[in-house]
Structure formats: C-alpha cells, structure tokens
Enzyme design. Structure first.
Site, mmCIF file in Angstrom:
data_model
loop_
_atom_site.group_PDB
_atom_site.id
_atom_site.type_symbol
_atom_site.label_atom_id
_atom_site.label_comp_id
_atom_site.label_asym_id
_atom_site.label_seq_id
_atom_site.Cartn_x
_atom_site.Cartn_y
_atom_site.Cartn_z
ATOM 1 N N PRO A 1 38.912 66.150 56.725
ATOM 2 C CA PRO A 1 39.023 67.537 57.192
ATOM 3 C C PRO A 1 39.849 68.357 56.205
ATOM 4 O O PRO A 1 40.793 67.842 55.605
ATOM 5 C CB PRO A 1 39.732 67.412 58.547
ATOM 6 C CG PRO A 1 40.422 66.092 58.501
ATOM 7 C CD PRO A 1 39.609 65.204 57.612
ATOM 8 N N LYS A 2 39.455 69.590 56.009
ATOM 9 C CA LYS A 2 40.232 70.499 55.153
ATOM 10 C C LYS A 2 41.306 71.145 56.034
ATOM 11 O O LYS A 2 41.072 72.157 56.691
ATOM 12 C CB LYS A 2 39.326 71.547 54.517
ATOM 13 C CG LYS A 2 40.019 72.386 53.455
ATOM 14 C CD LYS A 2 39.023 73.331 52.778
ATOM 15 C CE LYS A 2 39.707 74.127 51.679
ATOM 16 N NZ LYS A 2 40.751 75.026 52.218
ATOM 17 N N VAL A 3 42.463 70.529 56.042
ATOM 18 C CA VAL A 3 43.555 70.979 56.904
ATOM 19 C C VAL A 3 44.071 72.331 56.415
ATOM 20 O O VAL A 3 44.277 72.539 55.217
ATOM 21 C CB VAL A 3 44.683 69.928 56.926
ATOM 22 C CG1 VAL A 3 45.835 70.398 57.814
ATOM 23 C CG2 VAL A 3 44.144 68.586 57.410
ATOM 24 N N GLY A 15 37.274 73.564 57.323
ATOM 25 C CA GLY A 15 36.118 72.952 56.687
ATOM 26 C C GLY A 15 36.376 71.488 56.403
ATOM 27 O O GLY A 15 37.220 70.853 57.050
#
Length: 561
Positions: A124-126, A279
């Site tokens: 996950p794009k934190v 994202g």
C-alpha cells in the site's frame, strides 16, 4: 432545466500539445497565470513545511501542482522550479538518497511497466511524511525529513518521542539505513469510504509544532526501503518484523501480473487498514546498491494511485438554464475530468445569487466530486483566474406563468415547457427529448406549447435530423396524445397541483375546473392556502385561457362545450 445557450460566455479554447490540454492564452496572460499559480503553490508549500499547517487540502495541492506543470509544458517553460518539495532549510545529508516514485496512470501503464521485470511485490502507498532512519551500533542516531531527496531537516528529537518507532535494533539492522513513511495511526480506516482526511498535513503539523509531544503517540512508521538490506525479500521483511517494523511484512504481497496488482489495490481500497493510503507501490525485490540511488531515478519501483474522490476542473464557460417554472439555474461547463469512471463536463452551481456568492468565472479552477446517484457537485473554488469575464444572467422576470407562448426572450423556458408536457408526468410522448423539441420548434416555429398538434406527418418527416422511423413514431405519439385524459392535459398546462390532487378533485372538464372555488382547492391533498391561490392565478391567466379555447377547437377531451 434547459441551457440558456445564447448566454454562454467566455469559453476558453483549448488545443493539444504533447497529449496535454493547453489553454489558448496570449503569451502575456499565460506567463501571468503561471507565475501567479507558481507563487500560490510556493506560499502554501512554505506554510506547510515551516508551520506544519495545511492551507489547502493535500489532494488539491497535488492536482494544482500537476496543473502548473501542464501549463509550463504548454508554453515550453522549464518545470524544474515547480514547488513540489519543501523549502531547503535542512542541511542534514541523507546517507542514501530518496528516489521518489514514478506514477503510473492506469492498468495498461502498470502492465507495460511490469513487462520484463521480475520478483515483484506490491505494498500500500501509505499517505504520510517520508523519513530516513539511521541506526548505528543498535541505536537510532538520526532521523531526517525527505527534503529534496538529498538533504533534509534533522527530525531526530521528535522521532525519538514516537513510541511506535524502535529506538534500538539488533543483527543486520544494528547498522542500517531505513526509509519509510510516518503516518497517522488509524483504527479500521476504509479508504474508499473515509478518504484521505488530509493525513499528510496532520502528520507534518505534528512534527513541526514544538508543544505537542503527546500527539506524537498517534504516529506510526511504515518502512518501504532498506537500502543494501538482504537481497531476498522474504528475509528482508522477516528481519524488519522482528525489529518492530511489522507492518511492512503484513502488507507486502508477491505479484506476477497487473491483475494481481489490481486485486490488491482494490482490496486495500475497500478494507479496514491502520493507515490512510492513496494507492499502491509495485517494487522489484532486487534493487541497485544504495550508492546509485538518485532523486527521480528509482526505476525499480512505481506507484498506481487511487483516483481522487474530487477532481480539480477548469471552468470553460458559465451558462444559464431556465426551467418551466421560470427558475434560473447557473451551470458551469468544464474541461472534462474523470470521476469514478464518469466523464464530468458540467456541474450545477445553483441560483444566480449562489453563483455570485461563489464568484466563479471562466478560467477558474474548481473542486468537483460526485454526490448521491453520481451527480457532479461543486465543493469549492480552489484557484481564480486573473481575468474575471462573467456573463450577464437573463432577466429575472420569468415565473410559473410566463412563456406558454414562444418569443425571443422565452426561448429556454418555452423549451422546458415542451420537455415537461412530453414527460411521463404529463402526456407521455415517448422519444421526445429536448433535442427533438428544439428541432421541431426551430423548423416549424411553434406559436405556443401545443402548436405541434397541427403538424402533418409530412412536416414532421421533413424536420432536419429526423429519420423516417423516428418521424413516424412521433406522428403516432402526437395522435395518441389527443386521446389522453383531461387530467393529463391539465398537467401538461402546468397547473400547480399534483396529479393525486387533481384526481381527488374529480374534475373531468375545463368547465368544471372554472367553477371550483379557492376553498375547494385548499381541501385537496398536499395543497393548502398558498397553492390554492396559485391555482386561481393560473386559471385566470390570459395565456392559459387562450390555450384552453385553442384545445377546445382541437376537440381535446374535456375542453369542448
């Protein structure tokens, strides 16, 4: 509501250059608009990094930054000065540069990027603030903000106060450089439903302020890079987890193709997570030696961001619509944007008064989202163009008793009345939408809203744009309309009553309707004193009286003697 197209104003012309939409501005205006937006972004950027305060939503800032780059490319201007990084006040060098991550637009771009690459993982794009953690001899010795990727602020004192960040490490991590994201810890955060919450700005604010040590308890860390760490990704994840960086292992998945990336992306979008995301990031397990890492050159990883829940859209024109009741509504035409797979190119602003309060003109940038049932909604004006050329709204003399007869000033309300009488709430003329009514009226110049009853089949067939099958269908519909009930014809004349109230009244002729008193109308369902008065005004209106006599001459049921 029908568009007052003749009042459209200030349409901006656009042309394509290198696949981007470019405003057709004179050079002087282009330079001015670019300079103004660049300065505004720089001001927001400065406030964000110096004070830890976000003057604008993260997503809006990102989209306006992208818009600035687009405009700069349109005029061939250098984009290197775009203020997307914090001001370079920090002088602490990163032991390993932050490369940043390339953005992929869609699944096709993901497929293309993955082609020829192996040992791929997705995470996950934190959404938070990037940081470098430096461990020496088993202790956290430095924490550095991302800055420009090469050097940044020394955040060590603040990072040491965050309980979720390990202060000591062992084994291979005793002497290591880690890169990750400091994020706002959430419980059961569902991105699709809850959105971004301006998480990035909140984290930055906590790290910038000097009087909020207790607030740091709500921050967490997601490690996404261990430069020169174990070459084997499972081993890398395992060691990070043992050291206290457990989220990386939990949220890293092996992927072989774009379908698997898409499944993970959708799952993380709709599932409860402990952080905000925007994202996913796809990365190769095999990375270059850290000495080769440079800002903007990380070709071993790429991001596929979620589409924003709201889009910044350029206003291309302001138009006015006049409904059958005479109400004027303002509509903003937009340079098209995509929201939730829907192409949005116009948004309803509301009344003229509301439009004036919003102060929207062509060239402005507005934030648009989707409300219930996918209807575009205006959220805010995020950027106003220097030039404020606004149209003049139509006269406000229209009301529920105007424009039963055609005239130059009545064009739009007249069309709205035709659309209404053809709807299922009135005569139910299937296949007769706004475009068909406009074509008939423009060709045959209707005198009033029922003039179409006198058209011959040949006249309908000779209407431009009407195919043979369509003209025959319309001819049949017009003839069937003559057999409709008196109640439906009265509804077509826009009597200010509901169909249920008319049915309860029991009137079956114009003569009966003329005999009714205001007291009678008040007693009907959902009517009352005010609406009863409107019915009397409608019945006594000269245009309505003339139309009733005309319908009687056409032998429409209920109007004859």
């Amino acid at each position: 509501m029908r568009l007052w197209k003749s009042m459209a104003w200030g349409i901006l012309l656009w042309h394509s250059q290198s696949g981007a939409l470019c405003p057709a501005w004179p050079p002087a205006r282009a330079a001015e608009e670019i300079a103004r937006l660049q300065q505004q972004l720089a001001d927001w950027n400065d406030i964000y990094w110096k004070q830890g305060v976000s003057a604008v939503d993260d997503s809006v800032y990102d989209q306006l930054s992208a818009r600035l780059v687009q405009w700069q490319r349109c005029v061939g201007q250098d984009v290197s000065s775009t203020p997307v990084s914090p001001p370079l006040n920090g002088t602490t060098m990163h032991p390993v540069a932050h490369t940043g991550v390339r953005k992929l637009a869609d699944r096709q771009a993901v497929e293309q990027w993955m082609r020829g690459r192996s040992e791929l993982w997705v995470q996950p794009k934190v959404d938070g603030v990037a940081v470098t953690l430096v461990y020496q001899n088993g202790k956290l010795t430095r924490a550095i903000s991302r800055g420009n990727g090469l050097q940044g602020e020394d955040w060590t004192p603040k990072i040491r106060l965050i309980p979720s960040i390990p202060q000591t490490t062992q084994g291979a991590l005793a002497n290591a450089v880690l890169q990750g994201e400091i994020f706002l810890q959430r419980e059961g955060h569902i991105q699709q439903r809850m959105g971004g919450m301006n998480a990035r700005s909140k984290v930055a604010g906590m790290l910038m302020r000097q009087d909020n040590a207790s607030a740091l308890n709500s921050l967490g860390i997601f490690i996404w890079a261990w430069p020169d760490g174990p070459a084997n990704m499972p081993e890398r994840l395992s060691q990070l987890a043992k050291a206290g960086f457990s989220l990386t292992k939990k949220y890293s998945l092996v992927v072989k193709d774009a379908s698997e990336v898409e499944r993970a992306r959708q799952s993380w979008l709709t599932s409860a997570l402990p952080f905000v995301t925007d994202g996913v990031v796809i990365r190769m397990a095999k990375e270059p030696a850290s000495q080769y890492w440079r800002p903007g050159q990380g070709d071993w990883l790429a991001a596929w961001k979620y589409p924003p829940v709201a889009q910044v859209a350029q206003v291309s024109a302001i138009q006015f619509s006049v409904g059958k009741s005479g109400k004027i509504t303002v509509v903003a035409s937009l340079v098209p944007v995509i929201l939730d797979d829907k192409r949005v190119q116009r948004v309803n602003i509301g009344s003229v008064k509301r439009w004036e309060a919003w102060d929207i003109a062509p060239g402005d940038q507005i934030l648009v989202s989707l409300a219930g049932q996918g209807i575009p909604r205006l959220d805010e004006v995020v950027w106003r163009s220097r030039e404020r050329s606004k149209p003049v709204p139509p006269d406000s003399h229209f009301n529920s008793l105007t424009c039963f007869y055609a005239s130059a000033t009545c064009q739009e309300q007249f069309i709205s009345r035709l659309v209404w009488l053809g709807s299922r709430s009135a005569l139910g003329l299937d296949g007769m939408g706004e475009a068909s009514w406009r074509a008939l009226h423009q060709t045959h110049r209707f005198e009033h809203i029922f003039s179409w009853l006198t058209l011959t089949s040949a006249q309908i067939a000779n209407t431009p744009g009407f195919a043979k099958g369509k003209s025959e269908q319309i001819w049949r519909q017009f003839n069937l309309a003559r057999r409709q009930s008196f109640t439906r014809w009265i509804m077509a004349m826009d009597i200010p009553l509901t169909q249920a109230a008319l049915q309860a009244s029991g009137d079956r002729s114009w003569e009966q309707l003329l005999m009714r008193t205001e007291q009678h109308w008040r007693q009907l369902p959902a009517t009352g004193e005010r609406r009863a008065g409107r019915v009397i005004d409608w019945r006594n209106n000269p245009q309505i009286k003339t139309l009733s006599r005309w319908l009687a001459a056409q032998h429409i049921p209920g109007f004859g003697s």
